[in-house]
Scaffold this motif. Sequence first.
Motif, PDB file in Angstrom:
ATOM      1  N   GLY A 132       0.814  -1.216   0.000  1.00  9.79           N
ATOM      2  CA  GLY A 132       0.000   0.000   0.000  1.00  9.79           C
ATOM      3  C   GLY A 132       0.847   1.265   0.000  1.00  9.79           C
ATOM      4  O   GLY A 132       0.521   2.235  -0.675  1.00  9.79           O
ATOM      5  N   VAL A 133       1.935   1.244   0.743  1.00 10.66           N
ATOM      6  CA  VAL A 133       2.814   2.409   0.783  1.00 10.66           C
ATOM      7  C   VAL A 133       3.434   2.638  -0.596  1.00 10.66           C
ATOM      8  O   VAL A 133       3.448   3.763  -1.106  1.00 10.66           O
ATOM      9  N   GLY A 165       0.881   3.944  -2.895  1.00 11.55           N
ATOM     10  CA  GLY A 165       0.591   5.339  -2.585  1.00 11.55           C
ATOM     11  C   GLY A 165       1.683   6.266  -3.077  1.00 11.55           C
ATOM     12  O   GLY A 165       1.415   7.282  -3.723  1.00 11.55           O
ATOM     13  N   LEU A 166       2.930   5.917  -2.799  1.00  9.33           N
ATOM     14  CA  LEU A 166       4.053   6.758  -3.228  1.00  9.33           C
ATOM     15  C   LEU A 166       4.073   6.914  -4.739  1.00  9.33           C
ATOM     16  O   LEU A 166       4.436   7.965  -5.264  1.00  9.33           O
ATOM     17  N   GLY A 181       1.755   7.435  -6.592  1.00 13.93           N
ATOM     18  CA  GLY A 181       0.853   8.512  -6.971  1.00 13.93           C
ATOM     19  C   GLY A 181       1.412   9.905  -6.697  1.00 13.93           C
ATOM     20  O   GLY A 181       0.802  10.896  -7.080  1.00 13.93           O
ATOM     21  N   VAL A 182       2.554   9.971  -6.028  1.00 13.01           N
ATOM     22  CA  VAL A 182       3.198  11.267  -5.765  1.00 13.01           C
ATOM     23  C   VAL A 182       4.077  11.588  -6.968  1.00 13.01           C
ATOM     24  O   VAL A 182       5.022  10.862  -7.265  1.00 13.01           O
TER      25      VAL A 182
END
Lengths: 265, 265
Positions: free
Chosen positions: A46-47, A50-51, A53-54
């Motif tokens: 998940g991390v 998520g990253l 998407g940065v």
Amino acid sequence: MQRLFAIIGDPVKQARSPDVFNALAAERGVDAIMLSLHVGAEDFAGVLDGLSGVRNFEGAVVTIPHKRAAFLQCGSHGRAAEAAGVANVVRKTGDGLHGDLFDGFGMVNALRRAGVEPDGRSTLVVGAGGAGVAVAFALAEAGAAPIQVRDRDTDRCRQLVHQLTQSGYPACEFADDFQGLRLVVNCTPLGLDPADPLPVAPERLDPDCVVADAVMAGRATRLTAAASARGHAVVPGEEMLAGQMPAIWSFFGLPGETDISAAKR
Amino acid sequence: MQRLFAIIGDPVKQARSPDVFNALAAERGVDAIMLSLHVGAEDFAGVLDGLSGVRNFEGAVVTIPHKRAAFLQCGSHGRAAEAAGVANVVRKTGDGLHGDLFDGFGMVNALRRAGVEPDGRSTLVVGAGGAGVAVAFALAEAGAAPIQVRDRDTDRCRQLVHQLTQSGYPACEFADDFQGLRLVVNCTPLGLDPADPLPVAPERLDPDCVVADAVMAGRATRLTAAASARGHAVVPGEEMLAGQMPAIWSFFGLPGETDISAAKR
């Protein structure tokens, strides 16, 4: 916009990569930063998702226990990662993540920086998992010979020996004869926890045998402490990661020569 | 372990929060860092979810266009966030995310730091969305009166006026009479794009009317540029965010006094 990079692990507090990376960035005038991210196994996927998407996040170094999960999350892999089935670096591409494995390269660099030339050195690699595969192949390419491999999982031990010999390197299963060994590399996770048993018994080693440890514990492991106490030259796991930072710098597409000496500080 | 914080927005390049935050951290000897994360609307929820899995990530400042999404992703909210339905700060708790809204507080601080006391000042708030609600309530609490509100969405304009008067503040819908106004605050997003129309016509303002803008564009907005050219005192959106950093510092549970002057540099 500052370019963001991370090292992701559990534990990760001890990681020196950010210091080495951020010193390189400052020296080269690159607006980039590497951060330590403490992430448990259950949160890793998940991390990393998520990253991704940065927009100004570009890549990560991945350490214990996430190297297999990182490999699985990548859509493409470099040769060393493909061979070992694990990745210790990932970078964003236009089409998902690309992973590779620089641990073997880093161990060879760390040994050389410590004045230990692998070429012609009789070597025992303990542990035939991802780190063991990476380190064994890099040492074999650097000329270490013969290479013996030990793993309590005899199937994967034999598989690594088979891969090495198929590639033309002299390799065999460990015969429990420590005589003449000039390098032992621990590639098991033993030592991360101070209560772990020793991966090899230092008292069985010849005095001139170098002891290297792929475990990054942020302190001497039981193995390196015991080996040091007996007068052996030791190379800790932190050096293996520091030894690969210039190559990782280039893997991330950052500008400047991958001068190994730049990471020596 | 370094404590990680972020500002998340699109655009976010212009954000000064990291500079202010990191200067506070250095001054106070706190091992914490704030990073700028460029995240599109489609990725915001996933990024915040992912960051929540990073054990040393503790919270974020949230800016355009994510303030409503941030509010929705929080399990609990402070009073100002609850009133406005948006959040510009989130922090991890043992049980999900907690959000709050410091924009109004920040605008009042920014005005005072510019020598503009809101107390007794006849004020027009343009825009009755999240930023407008926050700014209008904070100005009302600081004594600005009367407060007029304008929004092309007449329902939400009337709703904000109703909320203000219900709370005992003298407020009304804007009567299109610019005479006697001593403060205009743009709380619409107009100005983020240089091609946006002006939210108010500066030529209709009295010369001593202060013009404040909640838009953070990383440059003068059309409004602040035009107002400056006509001799008005202006307060740009960046000041609104800088003005709330000491309060945000405390919101994140970081140590040290929330001395407003410390963020003045």
